[in-house]
Design a protein around this motif. Structure first.
Motif, PDB file in Angstrom:
ATOM      1  N   UNK A 166       0.427  -1.230 -12.411  1.00  0.00           N
ATOM      2  CA  UNK A 166      -0.068  -1.933 -11.221  1.00  0.00           C
ATOM      3  C   UNK A 166      -0.755  -3.236 -11.598  1.00  0.00           C
ATOM      4  N   UNK A 167      -1.561  -3.204 -12.655  1.00  0.00           N
ATOM      5  CA  UNK A 167      -2.255  -4.412 -13.081  1.00  0.00           C
ATOM      6  C   UNK A 167      -1.303  -5.500 -13.545  1.00  0.00           C
ATOM      7  N   UNK A 168      -0.138  -5.090 -14.069  1.00  0.00           N
ATOM      8  CA  UNK A 168       0.843  -6.054 -14.563  1.00  0.00           C
ATOM      9  C   UNK A 168       1.665  -6.646 -13.420  1.00  0.00           C
ATOM     10  N   UNK A 169       2.088  -5.784 -12.499  1.00  0.00           N
ATOM     11  CA  UNK A 169       3.019  -6.218 -11.449  1.00  0.00           C
ATOM     12  C   UNK A 169       2.315  -6.857 -10.257  1.00  0.00           C
ATOM     13  N   UNK A 170       1.021  -6.650 -10.113  1.00  0.00           N
ATOM     14  CA  UNK A 170       0.296  -7.137  -8.938  1.00  0.00           C
ATOM     15  C   UNK A 170       0.434  -8.652  -8.718  1.00  0.00           C
ATOM     16  N   UNK A 171       0.304  -9.485  -9.768  1.00  0.00           N
ATOM     17  CA  UNK A 171       0.438 -10.940  -9.543  1.00  0.00           C
ATOM     18  C   UNK A 171       1.801 -11.322  -8.980  1.00  0.00           C
ATOM     19  N   UNK A 172       2.858 -10.665  -9.487  1.00  0.00           N
ATOM     20  CA  UNK A 172       4.203 -10.969  -8.994  1.00  0.00           C
ATOM     21  C   UNK A 172       4.347 -10.533  -7.537  1.00  0.00           C
ATOM     22  N   UNK A 173       3.777  -9.413  -7.202  1.00  0.00           N
ATOM     23  CA  UNK A 173       3.842  -8.929  -5.825  1.00  0.00           C
ATOM     24  C   UNK A 173       3.178  -9.916  -4.874  1.00  0.00           C
ATOM     25  N   UNK A 174       2.054 -10.503  -5.308  1.00  0.00           N
ATOM     26  CA  UNK A 174       1.353 -11.488  -4.491  1.00  0.00           C
ATOM     27  C   UNK A 174       2.220 -12.717  -4.237  1.00  0.00           C
ATOM     28  N   UNK A 175       2.891 -13.187  -5.270  1.00  0.00           N
ATOM     29  CA  UNK A 175       3.673 -14.419  -5.155  1.00  0.00           C
ATOM     30  C   UNK A 175       4.969 -14.224  -4.396  1.00  0.00           C
ATOM     31  N   UNK A 176       5.585 -13.051  -4.532  1.00  0.00           N
ATOM     32  CA  UNK A 176       6.896 -12.825  -3.912  1.00  0.00           C
ATOM     33  C   UNK A 176       6.790 -12.236  -2.516  1.00  0.00           C
ATOM     34  N   UNK A 177       5.615 -11.722  -2.159  1.00  0.00           N
ATOM     35  CA  UNK A 177       5.457 -11.100  -0.845  1.00  0.00           C
ATOM     36  C   UNK A 177       6.146  -9.760  -0.724  1.00  0.00           C
ATOM     37  N   UNK A 178       6.309  -9.054  -1.844  1.00  0.00           N
ATOM     38  CA  UNK A 178       6.924  -7.722  -1.813  1.00  0.00           C
ATOM     39  C   UNK A 178       6.075  -6.784  -0.962  1.00  0.00           C
ATOM     40  N   UNK A 179       6.738  -5.831  -0.319  1.00  0.00           N
ATOM     41  CA  UNK A 179       6.053  -4.876   0.549  1.00  0.00           C
ATOM     42  C   UNK A 179       5.082  -4.033  -0.273  1.00  0.00           C
ATOM     43  N   UNK A 180       3.766  -4.161  -0.040  1.00  0.00           N
ATOM     44  CA  UNK A 180       2.796  -3.428  -0.863  1.00  0.00           C
ATOM     45  C   UNK A 180       2.894  -1.916  -0.692  1.00  0.00           C
ATOM     46  N   UNK A 181       3.271  -1.462   0.496  1.00  0.00           N
ATOM     47  CA  UNK A 181       3.381  -0.018   0.735  1.00  0.00           C
ATOM     48  C   UNK A 181       4.514   0.589  -0.091  1.00  0.00           C
ATOM     49  N   UNK A 182       5.628  -0.133  -0.164  1.00  0.00           N
ATOM     50  CA  UNK A 182       6.753   0.345  -0.957  1.00  0.00           C
ATOM     51  C   UNK A 182       6.500   0.159  -2.452  1.00  0.00           C
ATOM     52  N   UNK A 183       5.678  -0.845  -2.805  1.00  0.00           N
ATOM     53  CA  UNK A 183       5.345  -1.034  -4.214  1.00  0.00           C
ATOM     54  C   UNK A 183       4.540   0.152  -4.746  1.00  0.00           C
ATOM     55  N   UNK A 184       3.665   0.709  -3.912  1.00  0.00           N
ATOM     56  CA  UNK A 184       2.923   1.918  -4.297  1.00  0.00           C
ATOM     57  C   UNK A 184       3.901   3.023  -4.672  1.00  0.00           C
ATOM     58  N   UNK A 185       4.923   3.210  -3.855  1.00  0.00           N
ATOM     59  CA  UNK A 185       5.885   4.286  -4.064  1.00  0.00           C
ATOM     60  C   UNK A 185       6.817   3.995  -5.231  1.00  0.00           C
ATOM     61  N   UNK A 186       7.177   2.721  -5.414  1.00  0.00           N
ATOM     62  CA  UNK A 186       8.043   2.348  -6.524  1.00  0.00           C
ATOM     63  C   UNK A 186       7.358   2.601  -7.863  1.00  0.00           C
ATOM     64  N   UNK A 187       6.122   2.132  -7.986  1.00  0.00           N
ATOM     65  CA  UNK A 187       5.369   2.353  -9.222  1.00  0.00           C
ATOM     66  C   UNK A 187       5.094   3.843  -9.405  1.00  0.00           C
ATOM     67  N   UNK A 188       4.775   4.534  -8.298  1.00  0.00           N
ATOM     68  CA  UNK A 188       4.542   5.974  -8.382  1.00  0.00           C
ATOM     69  C   UNK A 188       5.771   6.711  -8.871  1.00  0.00           C
ATOM     70  N   UNK A 189       6.945   6.323  -8.382  1.00  0.00           N
ATOM     71  CA  UNK A 189       8.192   6.950  -8.832  1.00  0.00           C
ATOM     72  C   UNK A 189       8.440   6.663 -10.308  1.00  0.00           C
ATOM     73  N   UNK A 190       8.223   5.427 -10.719  1.00  0.00           N
ATOM     74  CA  UNK A 190       8.421   5.071 -12.121  1.00  0.00           C
ATOM     75  C   UNK A 190       7.501   5.836 -13.052  1.00  0.00           C
TER      76      UNK A 190
END
Length: 438
Positions: free
Chosen positions: A361-385
């Motif tokens: 999460x700490x690594x991917x968070x900056x990219x999520x901010x810049x790209x506007x990725x869905x934060x709710x789905x990012x929780x699940x994506x990282x959780x699945x990984x």
């Protein structure tokens, strides 16, 4: 230069935890200080950043995780989990027994942490296996798949809650999306995958008591289910009320207050203390002792989550987040896929799903901010990984092997493959949902 520092920190973190056997909390503190110094942060700003990272993370989580741990412990001690499991077993019968185990894991997996759920429900697995003369792994994998998915995907479990805070996601949407993805994931990795294990011979040497509490002393089925799911019900009803009457109305504001995760957990504990405690003949002091034990069990998890927040804050305050985001964008991978990949690699290296998810999460968070990725789905994506391919560096691998009486090869073909199915199917579900909700 920043990416080299990041890689150095990750490699050192892995070595400290796996090779040096240093406590995970201490490892995160060491790596956080190392990152701050290597990134050139002024010395007078490092300590305030540490305090902010720890405080921001735990300030939003400690109540929910602590009270969630209390509820899970009470659900186990009171016999509510046992009642749900035995009722599901009796209702489904031998033909659909794997579905019964799957549904049991889904229901009790919401309030119970994975490790607690495993040791609480393993006697039920032994009971069913002996009663129907079925391999333990065939009976148990569907239940473990449910517990694992709940642990990695859904609040109020520690990792999804921490990821929800880090990504500023909506807890209701995370839960709803999580359930939508969890159901097919559990079916595929649970009952359907278990069919391939029906002829897998096991030879457990562990003598397991079948029932800890006599049937006539167990709480009622509906009492057990409603008490276990009450936080979810309260938050869901609150969200529905707000949508119907509006957030700015008096009813809407009351509903928002009562449905806040912290308040919902407090309401649940107050009710469950009576329904699963005092009403079942326990003294209030006994219930409080159960809660005290629960806090002791979850204390290290809280510290690990807080220390992961420190590392993220250092990346933010040092300005490294923008450079990391630019580098990750150059990989030309969708942020949701990249988050999954990073978490999966860390899971393979570290073993712990919680640590893998929080570090990713700490690594991917900056990219999520810049790209506007869905934060709710990012929780699940990282959780699945973070659930990808549990193997020899994960304690759950060895626990499953010993309790089910499996060989090393059989454990890889059952437990490790099940976790991989959960992880990959979860990612596919996230990507499909991403095309629908955006």
């Amino acid at each position: 230069m920043v990416i080299l520092i990041l890689l150095l920190c990750i490699i050192t973190l892995i070595l400290l935890i796996t090779w040096a056997k240093l406590n995970t909390f201490l490892s995160f503190l060491v790596i956080s200080l190392m990152a701050a110094l290597l990134l050139g942060m002024p010395l007078n700003k490092i300590v305030p950043t540490i305090n902010k990272g720890l405080g921001d993370m735990l300030g939003s989580l400690v109540i929910v995780i602590a009270l969630g741990s209390m509820l899970g412990k009470l659900v186990g001690v009171s016999g509510a989990a046992q009642k749900i499991a035995s009722s599901m077993r009796n209702a489904f019968g031998e033909k659909y027994i794997t579905w019964a185990m799957c549904l049991t894991g889904f229901i009790v997996g919401i309030p119970l942490f994975y490790n607690v759920g495993f040791f609480l429900l393993i006697p039920i697995i032994f009971s069913v296996g002996n009663r129907y003369n079925l391999p333990l792994v065939y009976v148990g994998i569907p239940m473990l798949a449910s517990l694992s998915v709940m642990h990695g995907f859904l609040p109020p479990h520690p990792s999804p809650m921490a990821l929800q805070i880090q990504f500023h996601a909506d807890i209701v949407k995370v839960f709803v999306y999580g359930v939508i993805i969890a159901v097919p994931t559990i079916i595929i990795a649970g009952p359907l995958f278990a069919r391939t294990l029906r002829n897998m011979k096991t030879n457990s040497v562990i003598a397991m008591a079948v029932q800890d509490i006599q049937e006539d002393k167990l709480p009622g089925l509906w009492n057990s289910i409603l008490s276990s799911l009450l936080p979810v019900i309260l938050i869901g009803v609150s969200s529905l009320a707000i949508k119907l009457v509006g957030a700015d109305t008096t009813i809407g504001r009351v509903a928002a207050f009562l449905g806040d995760a912290n308040v919902a957990m407090m309401e649940t504990i107050a009710i469950a203390t009576y329904t699963l405690g005092v009403r079942q003949g326990m003294k209030l002091t006994e219930v409080m002792n159960v809660y005290a034990d629960a806090i002791r069990e979850v204390s290290m998890i809280l510290l690990i989550i807080g220390s992961a927040g420190i590392l993220k804050q250092i990346f933010l305050d040092s300005g490294a987040n923008a450079q990391i985001a630019t580098i990750l964008q150059g990989l030309h991978l969708p942020p949701l896929v990249l988050g999954w990949i990073i978490a999966a690699i860390l899971r393979l290296c570290l073993g712990s799903a919680t640590v893998a998810g929080l570090t990713a999460a700490g690594i991917i968070y900056p990219l999520m901010q810049q790209t506007g990725a869905n934060p709710n789905l990012m929780v699940l994506s990282v959780g699945a990984g973070s659930l990808f391919c549990s193997h020899v560096n994960d304690t759950s691998f060895w626990v499953t092997m010993e309790y089910f009486g499996l060989s090393m090869k059989q454990t890889f073909l059952s437990w490790s493959l099940m976790e991989t199915l959960v992880s990959v199917t979860g990612l596919i579900g996230v990507l499909i949902l991403n095309t629908i909700v955006r």
